[in-house]
Scaffold this motif. Structure first.
Motif, short mmCIF file in Angstrom:
data_model
loop_
_atom_site.label_atom_id
_atom_site.label_comp_id
_atom_site.label_asym_id
_atom_site.label_seq_id
_atom_site.Cartn_x
_atom_site.Cartn_y
_atom_site.Cartn_z
N GLU A 167 -4.58 -0.64 -3.99
CA GLU A 167 -5.97 -0.03 -3.05
C GLU A 167 -6.75 -1.13 -2.81
N LYS A 168 -7.54 -0.82 -1.88
CA LYS A 168 -8.26 -2.09 -1.26
C LYS A 168 -9.55 -2.17 -1.94
N PHE A 188 0.81 -1.19 -0.02
CA PHE A 188 0.14 -0.03 0.14
C PHE A 188 0.97 1.13 -0.06
#
Length: 184
Positions: free
Chosen positions: A23-24, A17
């Motif tokens: 990105e999540k 990250f």
């Protein structure tokens, strides 16, 4: 403090990250995503005897352009893909010949060749973006510090969900490959 598996994953995830390139996954996308839940049980079973020798950090790769990239064909009307080269005989044989052309490009570890294959045949390989990322990563590793890394990729299994004979049928192809560093 002992490094538990969870802490190891947290550390790797934090490092990924921190690059700004990850990105999540949103909850909506997570709920519709199925590749991880399909693949991880197979990997866990096949690698069971070596479970203490590696860690798996699942990374999903979404739609990327070939420039951003620096399981297999879905065939049938419901997938909007019905390529059939009749010189190979029945549809299922044409599908396999098409898939094997893509697999050859992948085995050559040639990101440009794989991209050209996709452009030429418009094959609906659902893993095309992660494959492109993998091929480019191997290319970068080969060039790191001027050292040649003897990487190889071999496909160890290929199958189709259905042997199609008619245009109103559908099939999904599956291929399993192993990327490894050859002994010097």
């Amino acid at each position: 403090m002992q490094n538990t598996p969870q802490l190891g994953f947290t550390c790797v995830n934090s490092e990924l990250f921190a690059t700004g390139e990850f990105e999540k996954l949103s909850q909506t996308n997570d709920e519709t995503e199925h590749s991880i839940e399909l693949h991880l049980p197979y990997i866990a079973k096949v690698m069971e005897s070596k479970k203490d020798q590696f860690k798996i950090i699942p990374i999903l790769v979404g739609s990327l352009t070939p420039e951003s990239e620096a399981k297999f064909c879905h065939w049938g009307k419901r997938f909007n893909y019905t390529f059939w080269d009749k010189s190979y005989g029945p549809i299922y044989q044409s599908i396999e010949a098409l898939d094997r052309k893509g697999m050859e490009a992948i085995e050559k570890l040639d990101p440009g060749g794989f991209t050209e294959y996709l452009k030429k045949y418009k094959n609906t390989i659902c893993g095309r973006h992660p494959i492109g990322v993998l091929l480019n990563a191997v290319e970068i590793m080969r060039q790191m510090n001027g050292v040649t890394h003897p990487w190889a990729l071999d496909f160890i299994h290929y199958s189709q969900s259905n042997a199609c004979y008619r245009l109103d049928e559908s099939s999904v192809s599956y291929a399993a490959g192993v990327l490894y560093q050859k002994a010097q």
